[in-house]
Motif scaffolding. Structure first.
Motif, PDB file in Angstrom:
ATOM      1  N   PHE A 128       0.881  -1.169   0.000  1.00  0.00           N
ATOM      2  CA  PHE A 128       0.000   0.000   0.000  1.00  0.00           C
ATOM      3  C   PHE A 128       0.913   1.212   0.000  1.00  0.00           C
ATOM      4  O   PHE A 128       1.619   1.450   0.977  1.00  0.00           O
ATOM      5  CB  PHE A 128      -0.916   0.012   1.224  1.00  0.00           C
ATOM      6  CG  PHE A 128      -1.912  -1.113   1.222  1.00  0.00           C
ATOM      7  CD1 PHE A 128      -3.017  -1.082   0.380  1.00  0.00           C
ATOM      8  CD2 PHE A 128      -1.728  -2.223   2.036  1.00  0.00           C
ATOM      9  CE1 PHE A 128      -3.927  -2.124   0.370  1.00  0.00           C
ATOM     10  CE2 PHE A 128      -2.639  -3.266   2.023  1.00  0.00           C
ATOM     11  CZ  PHE A 128      -3.738  -3.214   1.186  1.00  0.00           C
ATOM     12  N   ARG A 152       4.670   1.100   1.365  1.00  0.00           N
ATOM     13  CA  ARG A 152       4.816   0.083   2.402  1.00  0.00           C
ATOM     14  C   ARG A 152       4.379  -1.291   1.896  1.00  0.00           C
ATOM     15  O   ARG A 152       3.224  -1.466   1.498  1.00  0.00           O
ATOM     16  CB  ARG A 152       3.992   0.480   3.629  1.00  0.00           C
ATOM     17  CG  ARG A 152       4.251  -0.435   4.790  1.00  0.00           C
ATOM     18  CD  ARG A 152       3.609   0.046   6.063  1.00  0.00           C
ATOM     19  NE  ARG A 152       3.716  -1.016   7.056  1.00  0.00           N
ATOM     20  CZ  ARG A 152       2.692  -1.510   7.723  1.00  0.00           C
ATOM     21  NH1 ARG A 152       1.493  -1.012   7.539  1.00  0.00           N
ATOM     22  NH2 ARG A 152       2.864  -2.485   8.584  1.00  0.00           N
ATOM     23  N   VAL A 208       3.221  -4.652   2.819  1.00  0.00           N
ATOM     24  CA  VAL A 208       2.671  -5.251   4.045  1.00  0.00           C
ATOM     25  C   VAL A 208       2.650  -6.775   3.988  1.00  0.00           C
ATOM     26  O   VAL A 208       2.577  -7.430   5.023  1.00  0.00           O
ATOM     27  CB  VAL A 208       1.245  -4.721   4.338  1.00  0.00           C
ATOM     28  CG1 VAL A 208       1.275  -3.239   4.635  1.00  0.00           C
ATOM     29  CG2 VAL A 208       0.306  -5.011   3.198  1.00  0.00           C
ATOM     30  N   THR A 237      -4.785  -8.342   5.193  1.00  0.00           N
ATOM     31  CA  THR A 237      -4.480  -8.171   3.771  1.00  0.00           C
ATOM     32  C   THR A 237      -4.449  -9.531   3.077  1.00  0.00           C
ATOM     33  O   THR A 237      -5.021  -9.709   1.990  1.00  0.00           O
ATOM     34  CB  THR A 237      -3.128  -7.448   3.613  1.00  0.00           C
ATOM     35  OG1 THR A 237      -3.201  -6.187   4.276  1.00  0.00           O
ATOM     36  CG2 THR A 237      -2.805  -7.227   2.146  1.00  0.00           C
ATOM     37  N   GLU A 277      -7.985 -10.884   2.805  1.00  0.00           N
ATOM     38  CA  GLU A 277      -8.809 -10.166   1.817  1.00  0.00           C
ATOM     39  C   GLU A 277      -8.396 -10.503   0.382  1.00  0.00           C
ATOM     40  O   GLU A 277      -9.226 -10.464  -0.523  1.00  0.00           O
ATOM     41  CB  GLU A 277      -8.739  -8.656   2.070  1.00  0.00           C
ATOM     42  CG  GLU A 277      -9.397  -8.278   3.391  1.00  0.00           C
ATOM     43  CD  GLU A 277      -9.968  -6.871   3.398  1.00  0.00           C
ATOM     44  OE1 GLU A 277      -9.547  -6.052   2.571  1.00  0.00           O
ATOM     45  OE2 GLU A 277     -10.842  -6.610   4.247  1.00  0.00           O
ATOM     46  N   TYR A 329     -11.284  -9.696  -2.290  1.00  0.00           N
ATOM     47  CA  TYR A 329     -11.544  -8.267  -2.086  1.00  0.00           C
ATOM     48  C   TYR A 329     -10.392  -7.391  -2.571  1.00  0.00           C
ATOM     49  O   TYR A 329     -10.594  -6.233  -2.916  1.00  0.00           O
ATOM     50  CB  TYR A 329     -11.773  -7.978  -0.597  1.00  0.00           C
ATOM     51  CG  TYR A 329     -13.108  -8.433  -0.068  1.00  0.00           C
ATOM     52  CD1 TYR A 329     -14.293  -8.007  -0.660  1.00  0.00           C
ATOM     53  CD2 TYR A 329     -13.187  -9.274   1.031  1.00  0.00           C
ATOM     54  CE1 TYR A 329     -15.521  -8.419  -0.167  1.00  0.00           C
ATOM     55  CE2 TYR A 329     -14.412  -9.681   1.532  1.00  0.00           C
ATOM     56  CZ  TYR A 329     -15.572  -9.256   0.930  1.00  0.00           C
ATOM     57  OH  TYR A 329     -16.788  -9.663   1.416  1.00  0.00           O
ATOM     58  N   LEU A 330      -9.172  -7.937  -2.525  1.00  0.00           N
ATOM     59  CA  LEU A 330      -7.984  -7.153  -2.883  1.00  0.00           C
ATOM     60  C   LEU A 330      -7.225  -7.858  -3.994  1.00  0.00           C
ATOM     61  O   LEU A 330      -7.145  -9.095  -4.004  1.00  0.00           O
ATOM     62  CB  LEU A 330      -7.049  -7.025  -1.682  1.00  0.00           C
ATOM     63  CG  LEU A 330      -7.329  -5.960  -0.622  1.00  0.00           C
ATOM     64  CD1 LEU A 330      -6.281  -6.088   0.491  1.00  0.00           C
ATOM     65  CD2 LEU A 330      -7.286  -4.568  -1.226  1.00  0.00           C
ATOM     66  N   ARG A 333     -18.059 -17.638  -5.854  1.00  0.00           N
ATOM     67  CA  ARG A 333     -18.532 -17.015  -4.609  1.00  0.00           C
ATOM     68  C   ARG A 333     -19.646 -17.850  -3.956  1.00  0.00           C
ATOM     69  O   ARG A 333     -19.861 -17.748  -2.754  1.00  0.00           O
ATOM     70  CB  ARG A 333     -19.021 -15.593  -4.879  1.00  0.00           C
ATOM     71  CG  ARG A 333     -17.896 -14.672  -5.303  1.00  0.00           C
ATOM     72  CD  ARG A 333     -18.267 -13.204  -5.227  1.00  0.00           C
ATOM     73  NE  ARG A 333     -17.169 -12.377  -5.679  1.00  0.00           N
ATOM     74  CZ  ARG A 333     -16.087 -12.086  -4.959  1.00  0.00           C
ATOM     75  NH1 ARG A 333     -15.978 -12.561  -3.740  1.00  0.00           N
ATOM     76  NH2 ARG A 333     -15.122 -11.331  -5.446  1.00  0.00           N
ATOM     77  N   ILE A 384     -17.990 -20.147  -1.284  1.00  0.00           N
ATOM     78  CA  ILE A 384     -17.286 -19.659  -0.089  1.00  0.00           C
ATOM     79  C   ILE A 384     -18.246 -18.916   0.847  1.00  0.00           C
ATOM     80  O   ILE A 384     -19.269 -18.371   0.423  1.00  0.00           O
ATOM     81  CB  ILE A 384     -16.092 -18.741  -0.446  1.00  0.00           C
ATOM     82  CG1 ILE A 384     -16.579 -17.428  -1.077  1.00  0.00           C
ATOM     83  CG2 ILE A 384     -15.112 -19.433  -1.367  1.00  0.00           C
ATOM     84  CD1 ILE A 384     -15.490 -16.379  -1.148  1.00  0.00           C
ATOM     85  N   ILE A 416     -18.152 -16.057   4.169  1.00  0.00           N
ATOM     86  CA  ILE A 416     -17.272 -15.052   4.768  1.00  0.00           C
ATOM     87  C   ILE A 416     -17.912 -14.509   6.046  1.00  0.00           C
ATOM     88  O   ILE A 416     -19.088 -14.141   6.039  1.00  0.00           O
ATOM     89  CB  ILE A 416     -17.018 -13.886   3.777  1.00  0.00           C
ATOM     90  CG1 ILE A 416     -16.253 -14.384   2.542  1.00  0.00           C
ATOM     91  CG2 ILE A 416     -16.251 -12.757   4.459  1.00  0.00           C
ATOM     92  CD1 ILE A 416     -16.101 -13.343   1.444  1.00  0.00           C
ATOM     93  N   LEU A 421     -16.951 -11.436   8.235  1.00  0.00           N
ATOM     94  CA  LEU A 421     -16.044 -10.301   8.357  1.00  0.00           C
ATOM     95  C   LEU A 421     -15.886  -9.900   9.815  1.00  0.00           C
ATOM     96  O   LEU A 421     -16.734 -10.181  10.656  1.00  0.00           O
ATOM     97  CB  LEU A 421     -16.580  -9.104   7.559  1.00  0.00           C
ATOM     98  CG  LEU A 421     -16.670  -9.260   6.040  1.00  0.00           C
ATOM     99  CD1 LEU A 421     -17.339  -8.036   5.430  1.00  0.00           C
ATOM    100  CD2 LEU A 421     -15.290  -9.460   5.435  1.00  0.00           C
TER     101      LEU A 421
END
Lengths: 268, 319
Positions: B19, B22, B24, B50, B53, B58-59, B81, B84, B86, B88
């Motif tokens: 990001f 950085r 991560v 991260t 996600e 999502y990322l 989908r 799976i 999820i 959160l």
């Protein structure tokens, strides 16, 4: 589950949630009716010149101020239901993580957008109908039955435009509070300069010239045109429709360029 | 990358994500077998969220290979989908809908969902079916989140801090539910800050530190690498006696307030010697505790930067 079945379910559940929340009905139905009745009673009286004809740009004259108000507050109802109420609700469900969670399900994107449109339309149809019926029953304001298709088309176009603007501005609003500030600020300014509370003739020419290219004035002007004595058929001014469609395209372009945000703003 | 091995639910190789300036996630690799429950642990900022996600779709990642149920999550479609579930860390459905309505709204998105009533019973929310979500307590909302994650009958379930806000009894119930799910073949990726939860639920643990895998293995494997020691502690306010005990046992006792403790590689022998000494000197050892190294000890031994690991931490991939 087919897309249509999902759309029906999403629309039903989102509509129940929206109606129970109350903001959309209060802003898009109750407030416009109250303001319309208040304005018609306060300023539409004969003693204050309320029975004088009001010039509607490009269409002619309405017989009195009350008739002018009917069209203006129909547009106001669409603005407040599809934008002022919709924008904070959209940001709220994003910031509470619900949009992100839905993005992790098989929900097709188009069904989400279509459900939001269906909900906005449900409220705007009620609001526009309430203004028309109140005008007729309380103040005897009528128009030709032939103008009804025009009212329907305008309501669909106006609702779609303001909902698209909600999606566009939601991508900039970092919180529910920010969204409420933006939507109310924009809503009040538009209502004041677009021939809702005042006839455009009492505003400075420059303001009127700018307002006719903003989203609300062309919609209000189009509704008001349908209440001009000789209105018939769709009675739609193509210039007004072009402005409304233009704003819809701008809003979609903003979403396309900036991207619709599914995750809360504080998350990366 | 499409993983050809059907026994592998998740495969991660050299995963990287930045990001801004950085980075991560810096080359994370691990795998999760089908039907396995893997705990993903790490200090705040270690790269857990991260990584999760990216696995959830999502990322987008910057580098490396990821396969989840044979599909790259970047290319995830509705069919993927549907498989799976999820849960959160932070999510709230419409507060004006009831619990049952919320579950129905999600159930309608899946081709073969659980019955709403069954999902409610799984998380013990049956009596609150008609209650609006806005009126639920924090723990009840958390249980609803779990039910929403299960409503589509997923093959793979991501659980992000599932028991935060639950009382001890509800936590135990949820542990039992997770145990039953893995028993029925559901693959689970669990992130949690409760070490006892990870120790109880996870078949295997992946500990991240500063964006890399600092340790990976079963609990027993990890504890063995830590040095399978036992801590013996007791209440002893007399510093002179503490010194005498240490001299007798040949160990350095640590003192914390009125408690003394020492680590032992041979707890049975050391305990016998300690008790014999106490008997010979007429000393009562109050609040005597004998405790094997815990996951918490292991976790604390791995610093946030992954540098203080005492378990043979690696910087990067390990399978």
């Amino acid at each position: 589950m087919s897309g249509v079945t999902i759309l029906v379910s999403q629309t039903r559940h989102n509509l129940v949630a929206t109606v129970r929340l109350g903001a959309a009905i209060a802003l898009g139905v109750i407030m416009p009716v109250v303001f319309f009745v208040g304005a018609a009673v306060l300023f539409g009286a004969e003693a204050l010149g309320g029975d004088s004809p009001v010039v509607v740009r490009g269409a002619g004259e309405t017989p009195d101020l009350r008739t002018f108000y009917v069209g203006g507050f129909m547009a106001y109802a669409v603005l407040y239901a599809a934008f002022v109420a919709s924008l904070p609700e959209l940001v709220d469900i994003r910031e509470r993580g619900l949009l992100k969670r839905l993005r992790g399900t098989p929900l097709p994107l188009w069904t989400f957008v279509a459900a939001r449109l269906a909900i906005a339309l449900a409220v705007t149809v009620i609001g526009v109908t309430a203004i028309g019926v109140t005008g007729r029953l309380a103040f005897g304001v009528t128009t030709s039955p032939a103008a009804l298709p025009g009212v329907i088309v305008l309501t669909i176009i106006g609702t779609s435009m303001f909902l698209c603007l909600s999606f566009a501005i939601a991508s900039f609003a970092r919180s529910n509070s920010a969204a409420q500030g933006m939507s109310n600020g924009v809503g009040i300014v538009l209502a004041l300069i677009s021939g809702v509370f005042f006839a455009p003739s009492i505003l400075p020419d420059a303001v009127g010239d700018v307002a006719r290219y903003l989203p609300l004035e062309p919609l209000a002007n189009s509704y008001q045109s349908l209440y001009v004595t000789d209105a018939s058929g769709l009675g739609l001014d193509l210039g007004n429709i072009a402005v409304l469609v233009g704003w819809t395209i701008v809003a979609i372009a903003i979403v396309a360029v900036r991207g619709f945000r599914w995750k809360p703003f504080q998350q990366r | 990358m499409v993983n050809p091995d059907p026994s592998v639910a998740i495969s991660v190789e050299g995963l990287r994500k930045s990001f801004g300036d950085r980075e991560v996630v810096r080359g994370v690799s691990f795998s999760v077998a089908r039907g396995e429950c893997v705990g993903l642990l790490g200090h705040n900022g270690a790269g857990k969220t991260t990584t999760i996600e990216i696995l959830e779709g999502y990322l987008a990642r910057d580098g490396g290979q990821v396969s989840v149920l044979g599909t790259d999550p970047v290319q995830a479609d509705a069919a993927w989908r549907r498989r799976i579930g999820i849960v959160l860390q932070d999510m709230e459905v419409f507060p004006t809908l009831t619990v049952a309505e919320s579950l129905r709204m999600f159930a309608d998105l899946y081709p073969a969902p659980r019955a709403v009533g069954d999902a409610l019973e799984l998380v013990d929310l049956g009596r609150l079916a008609s209650t609006r979500v806005g009126r639920l307590s924090g723990g009840e909302k958390r249980r609803l989140d779990v039910a929403l994650g299960l409503i589509g009958n997923p093959e793979l379930l991501f659980l992000d801090e599932p028991t935060t806000g639950l009382d001890p009894s509800a936590r135990r119930d949820l542990w039992e539910l997770v145990g039953n799910l893995t028993g029925s073949g559901v693959t689970i990726v669990l992130t949690t800050h409760y070490m006892d939860e990870a120790q109880t639920l996870a078949d295997r643990l992946v500990i991240l530190a500063d964006g890399v895998v600092a340790a990976e293995g079963t609990f027993d494997e990890l504890v063995e690498r830590l040095g399978d020691t036992t801590t013996i502690s007791f209440r002893e306010p007399d510093a002179v006696r503490v010194a005498a005990i240490g001299q007798h046992l040949g160990v350095a006792l640590r003192v914390d307030g009125d408690r003394a403790e020492f680590s032992s590689a041979k707890p049975q022998t050391d305990l016998q010697r300690l008790l014999r000494w106490a008997e010979e000197h007429g000393v009562g050892l109050e609040h005597l505790v004998v405790q094997r190294s815990s996951l918490e000890d292991l976790f604390l031994s791995i610093g946030p930067d992954g540098q203080d690991a005492t378990v043979g931490a690696t910087t990067g991939a390990r399978r």
